[in-house]
Each structure stands twice: as C-alpha cells, then as structure tokens.
Design a protein around this motif. Structure first.
Motif, PDB file in Angstrom:
ATOM      1  N   TRP A   1       8.489   3.147 -11.890  1.00 15.14           N
ATOM      2  CA  TRP A   1       9.277   3.952 -10.959  1.00 15.14           C
ATOM      3  C   TRP A   1       8.545   5.245 -10.582  1.00 15.14           C
ATOM      4  CZ3 TRP A   1      14.282   3.585  -8.766  1.00 15.14           C
ATOM      5  CH2 TRP A   1      14.974   2.410  -9.043  1.00 15.14           C
ATOM      6  N   ASP A   2       7.881   5.868 -11.542  1.00  6.75           N
ATOM      7  CA  ASP A   2       7.209   7.141 -11.274  1.00  6.75           C
ATOM      8  C   ASP A   2       5.986   6.991 -10.381  1.00  6.75           C
ATOM      9  OD1 ASP A   2       9.004   8.691 -12.684  1.00  6.75           O
ATOM     10  OD2 ASP A   2       7.833   8.688 -14.536  1.00  6.75           O
ATOM     11  N   THR A   3       5.288   5.867 -10.507  1.00  6.21           N
ATOM     12  CA  THR A   3       4.056   5.679  -9.733  1.00  6.21           C
ATOM     13  C   THR A   3       4.254   4.782  -8.523  1.00  6.21           C
ATOM     14  OG1 THR A   3       3.368   3.777 -11.071  1.00  6.21           O
ATOM     15  CG2 THR A   3       2.640   5.964 -11.805  1.00  6.21           C
ATOM     16  N   ALA A   4       5.428   4.140  -8.420  1.00  5.80           N
ATOM     17  CA  ALA A   4       5.694   3.177  -7.340  1.00  5.80           C
ATOM     18  C   ALA A   4       4.682   2.035  -7.356  1.00  5.80           C
ATOM     19  CB  ALA A   4       5.715   3.861  -5.982  1.00  5.80           C
ATOM     20  N   SER A   5       4.347   1.594  -8.554  1.00  2.00           N
ATOM     21  CA  SER A   5       3.395   0.495  -8.701  1.00  2.00           C
ATOM     22  C   SER A   5       4.124  -0.834  -8.720  1.00  2.00           C
ATOM     23  CB  SER A   5       2.612   0.660 -10.005  1.00  2.00           C
ATOM     24  OG  SER A   5       3.462   0.427 -11.116  1.00  2.00           O
ATOM     25  N   GLY A   6       3.374  -1.918  -8.635  1.00  2.00           N
ATOM     26  CA  GLY A   6       3.934  -3.223  -8.886  1.00  2.00           C
ATOM     27  C   GLY A   6       4.078  -3.435 -10.381  1.00  2.00           C
TER      28      GLY A   6
ATOM     29  N   GLN B   1       0.827  -1.213   0.000  1.00  2.00           N
ATOM     30  CA  GLN B   1       0.000   0.000   0.000  1.00  2.00           C
ATOM     31  C   GLN B   1       0.862   1.265   0.000  1.00  2.00           C
ATOM     32  OE1 GLN B   1      -0.675  -2.634   2.236  1.00  2.00           O
ATOM     33  NE2 GLN B   1      -2.100  -3.372   0.686  1.00  2.00           N
ATOM     34  N   LEU B   2       2.183   1.081   0.100  1.00  2.00           N
ATOM     35  CA  LEU B   2       3.120   2.201   0.089  1.00  2.00           C
ATOM     36  C   LEU B   2       2.754   3.232   1.167  1.00  2.00           C
ATOM     37  CD1 LEU B   2       5.624   2.928  -1.516  1.00  2.00           C
ATOM     38  CD2 LEU B   2       4.250   4.381  -2.952  1.00  2.00           C
ATOM     39  N   ALA B   3       2.851   2.787   2.412  1.00  2.00           N
ATOM     40  CA  ALA B   3       2.479   3.633   3.546  1.00  2.00           C
ATOM     41  C   ALA B   3       3.644   4.563   3.871  1.00  2.00           C
ATOM     42  CB  ALA B   3       2.139   2.767   4.752  1.00  2.00           C
ATOM     43  N   PHE B   4       3.565   5.795   3.385  1.00  2.00           N
ATOM     44  CA  PHE B   4       4.638   6.747   3.598  1.00  2.00           C
ATOM     45  C   PHE B   4       4.491   7.437   4.948  1.00  2.00           C
ATOM     46  CE2 PHE B   4       4.530   7.086  -1.166  1.00  2.00           C
ATOM     47  CZ  PHE B   4       5.756   6.481  -1.356  1.00  2.00           C
ATOM     48  N   ALA B   5       5.620   7.869   5.474  1.00  3.58           N
ATOM     49  CA  ALA B   5       5.582   8.786   6.605  1.00  3.58           C
ATOM     50  C   ALA B   5       5.002  10.117   6.136  1.00  3.58           C
ATOM     51  CB  ALA B   5       6.993   8.997   7.155  1.00  3.58           C
ATOM     52  N   ALA B   6       4.495  10.885   7.094  1.00  3.01           N
ATOM     53  CA  ALA B   6       3.958  12.199   6.735  1.00  3.01           C
ATOM     54  C   ALA B   6       5.076  13.093   6.222  1.00  3.01           C
ATOM     55  CB  ALA B   6       3.294  12.830   7.956  1.00  3.01           C
ATOM     56  N   ALA B   7       4.767  13.891   5.212  1.00  5.27           N
ATOM     57  CA  ALA B   7       5.770  14.772   4.631  1.00  5.27           C
ATOM     58  C   ALA B   7       6.167  15.858   5.627  1.00  5.27           C
ATOM     59  CB  ALA B   7       5.210  15.408   3.367  1.00  5.27           C
ATOM     60  N   ASP B   8       7.465  16.175   5.666  1.00  3.86           N
ATOM     61  CA  ASP B   8       7.978  17.257   6.495  1.00  3.86           C
ATOM     62  C   ASP B   8       8.441  18.358   5.545  1.00  3.86           C
ATOM     63  OD1 ASP B   8       9.424  19.028   7.995  1.00  3.86           O
ATOM     64  OD2 ASP B   8      10.493  17.522   9.142  1.00  3.86           O
ATOM     65  N   TYR B   9       7.691  19.475   5.499  1.00  2.00           N
ATOM     66  CA  TYR B   9       7.976  20.495   4.508  1.00  2.00           C
ATOM     67  C   TYR B   9       9.041  21.488   4.945  1.00  2.00           C
ATOM     68  CZ  TYR B   9       4.140  18.488   1.946  1.00  2.00           C
ATOM     69  OH  TYR B   9       3.350  17.602   1.259  1.00  2.00           O
ATOM     70  N   GLY B  10       9.731  21.176   6.049  1.00  4.28           N
ATOM     71  CA  GLY B  10      10.915  21.948   6.383  1.00  4.28           C
ATOM     72  C   GLY B  10      12.126  21.462   5.616  1.00  4.28           C
ATOM     73  N   ARG B  11      11.949  20.409   4.852  1.00  5.59           N
ATOM     74  CA  ARG B  11      13.052  19.802   4.121  1.00  5.59           C
ATOM     75  C   ARG B  11      12.800  19.857   2.619  1.00  5.59           C
ATOM     76  NH1 ARG B  11      12.712  14.611   7.867  1.00  5.59           N
ATOM     77  NH2 ARG B  11      13.018  15.663   9.852  1.00  5.59           N
TER      78      ARG B  11
ATOM     79  N   HIS C   1       2.691  -5.412 -12.426  1.00  7.77           N
ATOM     80  CA  HIS C   1       1.449  -5.621 -13.181  1.00  7.77           C
ATOM     81  C   HIS C   1       0.314  -4.745 -12.651  1.00  7.77           C
ATOM     82  CE1 HIS C   1       3.535  -8.874 -15.125  1.00  7.77           C
ATOM     83  NE2 HIS C   1       3.762  -9.451 -13.962  1.00  7.77           N
ATOM     84  N   GLU C   2       0.696  -3.650 -12.029  1.00 11.68           N
ATOM     85  CA  GLU C   2      -0.276  -2.708 -11.463  1.00 11.68           C
ATOM     86  C   GLU C   2      -0.144  -1.386 -12.206  1.00 11.68           C
ATOM     87  OE1 GLU C   2      -1.332  -0.879  -7.022  1.00 11.68           O
ATOM     88  OE2 GLU C   2       0.690  -1.578  -7.484  1.00 11.68           O
ATOM     89  N   TYR C   3      -1.280  -0.791 -12.535  1.00 14.55           N
ATOM     90  CA  TYR C   3      -1.266   0.476 -13.283  1.00 14.55           C
ATOM     91  C   TYR C   3      -1.918   1.564 -12.434  1.00 14.55           C
ATOM     92  CZ  TYR C   3       0.208  -2.198 -17.330  1.00 14.55           C
ATOM     93  OH  TYR C   3       0.929  -2.997 -18.177  1.00 14.55           O
ATOM     94  N   LEU C   4      -1.128   2.586 -12.097  1.00 17.15           N
ATOM     95  CA  LEU C   4      -1.601   3.705 -11.289  1.00 17.15           C
ATOM     96  C   LEU C   4      -1.514   4.987 -12.111  1.00 17.15           C
ATOM     97  CD1 LEU C   4       0.213   2.843  -7.929  1.00 17.15           C
ATOM     98  CD2 LEU C   4      -2.139   2.292  -8.566  1.00 17.15           C
ATOM     99  N   HIS C   5      -2.421   5.919 -11.845  1.00 18.96           N
ATOM    100  CA  HIS C   5      -2.476   7.150 -12.634  1.00 18.96           C
ATOM    101  C   HIS C   5      -1.590   8.244 -12.048  1.00 18.96           C
ATOM    102  CE1 HIS C   5      -5.632   5.586 -15.194  1.00 18.96           C
ATOM    103  NE2 HIS C   5      -6.346   5.258 -14.133  1.00 18.96           N
ATOM    104  N   ASP C   6      -1.582   8.389 -10.741  1.00 19.63           N
ATOM    105  CA  ASP C   6      -0.854   9.480 -10.104  1.00 19.63           C
ATOM    106  C   ASP C   6       0.565   9.063  -9.745  1.00 19.63           C
ATOM    107  OD1 ASP C   6      -2.963  11.248 -10.245  1.00 19.63           O
ATOM    108  OD2 ASP C   6      -3.775  10.642  -8.302  1.00 19.63           O
ATOM    109  N   GLY C   7       1.478  10.026  -9.810  1.00 22.98           N
ATOM    110  CA  GLY C   7       2.844   9.783  -9.373  1.00 22.98           C
ATOM    111  C   GLY C   7       2.908   9.544  -7.874  1.00 22.98           C
TER     112      GLY C   7
END
Length: 355
Positions: A117-122, A21-31, A124-130
């Motif tokens: 690489w751009d969508t971080a998909s598997g 599910q690509l569970a990212f940490a919350a973005a830190d916009y100080g970086r 055989h998985e097709y995703l629209h958003d980067g």
C-alpha cells in the motif's frame, strides 16, 4: 469505478487511469491531501455494514450488528453506530464510500501488505520509495514549503518514504529540538553536504511552525483527536502538500466488538474535528481526505470474538469537493475465495492516481 463520477476536484487537474507504471496526474500544490491510516487492518464489514445481505449475519452470529442499531444509508448498507458524527457529511455529499478496495493476489502479512500500500507496488514487486515520494520526484513541492509531508501519530514514513517528511508529535518540542541544528557552510564531501542540508531544512521547518495559530475548533481529548489538532496547526502554518494521520489498534483478532466501536468513535469524532479545523482555515474546499489500511478482515468471525486478516474493504474519501455516495461494488459475500476472503472490485492504486 469511473473516477470522473467520484471526484469533482477542479476538472483542470486531469484524470489518469491506473496502469502498472502508476502514471499519476501532475501534483497541484494549491490543494492538500490528508491520509488517515487505520493501522492494523480495519474490519470494513462492521464499518460499512451490508445488513441487507443475508450472508452477513450468517458469517457473524456474534459480531453482526443488529439492524435496529445501525445507521442505515440505503436499503442494503449502513454505518456502524459509532460513526454517527459522520452523517451530516454523508447527507451533504462530502463523504464518499468506496467499497471493495484491494489488490490482486493479496498478502496477509501486516508488514508486507502495508509495504504494498505504501509503495503502490504489485504483490510480487518490491519498490524502495513511497508512492508519494515518486509523485514529488516528478514535480517537487514549491520552495519555502515546510516539507513534502508531515506525519502525526506514527514515525514510519510509509507513502512518504524517500520524500522530505517530518514526523511530528509536538510542534513546540520540535521547535525546541531544532535549535540543536546549527547552520554551517556547505563544505566537505557529499555526505556532509547532505547532513547540512537536512539541518537547514529542519531550521526552516521550525521557523514556519513557530507561527502559532489558535483555532476555535474543539478537538477530541484522546490521542487521535490530538493528532488532528497537531495536523490542523501544521496546515495553519502553511506549506505542506500531504498530512498523514495514524489511528492504531485495528488488529482485532479477539473481543472485537467493544474495541472496534471505540476506534470508530475516535475516527468519526476526529474526522469531524478535522473538517471543522480546515473550514476555519478556509482549506476544506481544497482538501481531499482518504482513509487506508493494510487490509480488511476475514468475512467470517473467529472463535475469539474477533476477525482474522482479510482482504478487500471499504474506505472513506472526504472533502468539500468530493462527490459523495457509494462507489465501487458492495462486498461479494457470496463469492468468498478458498480462504474465506472477499474479492476486490477497486484497485487501491486507482484511488492513489485520483488523489
């Protein structure tokens, strides 16, 4: 690879293991995140050379770089001689090399693999958003930012597909063209409101970029050096979360030696200038720089003095708080698959989750 051993970017950021599910940490916009795309499929074996492995020279009787030319990093691995400008960052611990980065069931098509690489998909998985657009959807950038991200060197939004991104080749030209966008009252249907909002964002971005900052850093004169210069000027203006720089030409099917040496020289000089510019702007300690490419090259050289599309490859990660050194696993030249390609040891999405 344990990512807690890899990065020291302020422990409060939180680290999450990669999952489907690509569970990212919350973005830190100080970086600031700087992505450097090596477009075309970079030959990792001649960038970070496993000279201590006898299979390297056996697979590349013409392309293997002689040991006396290499920049040896340890008893088994070395950098291509064109990357000598990066040695000070390696010695200071500001450069990490993550080896054998790839993904399961790799695709060797330029178009499909970079989409993965751009969508971080598997595979055989097709995703629209980067993948970055999905991060921004979870936690939007602060109000007043120029954009979610700025692209220099390629207009393809890639990982920023679906995000608020600006493709920029010349800030002055962008400011001039932005005058064509005239703010209007938000009225009419939803489509018109969207167009007017885009115009408003363009005007706001142009206003931010109008603040010209003259840097003392000397930037290389070739195209990638100019991209780094533009990128630093955007960072100086303030208010972006991601900068994506693109260096093209890595599809080296023939006569690779000279072409690749020149590309790596541009990369090294550009990365050094990027560090100098960000140090001057007092941003280097809050910046993570990461290279990526749609795939590596095949381990065995071809008949045209080049290499064909391959799989796993090393990538550079740089920054003032990066824990330098080697991470991942050395290329398994004794375990090539039926097509002569390398197995991967680090899923590229684990790098994304860290970033």
């Amino acid at each position: 690879m344990e990512r807690r051993d890899f990065l020291g970017l302020l422990p409060a950021a939180g680290l999450f293991a990669w999952s489907p599910q690509l569970a990212f940490a919350a973005a830190d916009y100080g970086r600031l995140l700087v992505l450097v795309e090596l477009k075309g499929g970079n030959d990792g074996l001649n960038m970070v050379v496993p000279y201590g492995n006898p299979h390297y020279a056996e697979l590349r009787p013409r392309l293997a770089i002689r040991r006396d030319q290499l920049l040896q990093l340890d008893g088994a691995r070395a950098l291509h001689p064109s990357l000598e400008p990066l040695l000070p960052m390696w010695r200071s611990g500001e450069l990490a090399i993550v080896e054998s980065v790839g993904y399961a069931q790799p695709n060797l098509s330029h178009f499909r693999s970079i989409e993965i690489w751009d969508t971080a998909s598997g595979s055989h998985e097709y995703l629209h958003d980067g993948w970055l657009a999905r991060v921004f959807a979870r936690k939007p950038v602060p109000e007043g930012y120029i954009a979610d991200g700025v692209l220099v060197g390629s207009s393809d939004p890639g990982p920023l597909t679906g995000a608020r991104a600006i493709a920029l080749s010349d800030p002055a030209q962008f400011r001039r063209q932005s005058r064509l966008a005239q703010p209007s009252q938000l009225e009419g249907n939803a489509g018109l409101r969207h167009v007017l909002k885009v115009e408003s964002d363009v005007l706001q971005a142009a206003t931010k970029l109008n603040a010209t900052v003259v840097l003392k850093t000397e930037f290389p004169k070739w195209t990638f050096g100019d991209a780094v210069r533009i990128g630093c000027s955007v960072v100086a203006a303030g208010g972006i979360a991601v900068l994506r720089l693109t260096l093209t030409g890595f599809d080296t099917h023939q006569n690779q030696a000279g072409t690749h040496a020149n590309l790596l020289r541009q990369l090294a000089d550009g990365l050094v200038a990027l560090r100098c510019g960000l140090v001057e702007l007092n941003r280097w300690q809050q910046t993570l720089v990461m290279t990526y490419s749609e795939f590596g090259r095949r381990a065995k050289e071809n008949q045209s003095g080049g290499t064909d599309h391959g799989t796993a490859a090393p990538h550079f990660v740089l920054g003032g708080r990066v824990r330098g050194g080697f991470h991942g696993a050395p290329p398994a030249l004794d375990r090539l698959d039926g097509n002569g390609n390398l197995p991967f040891a680090v899923d590229f999405r684990s790098l994304y989750a860290t970033a």
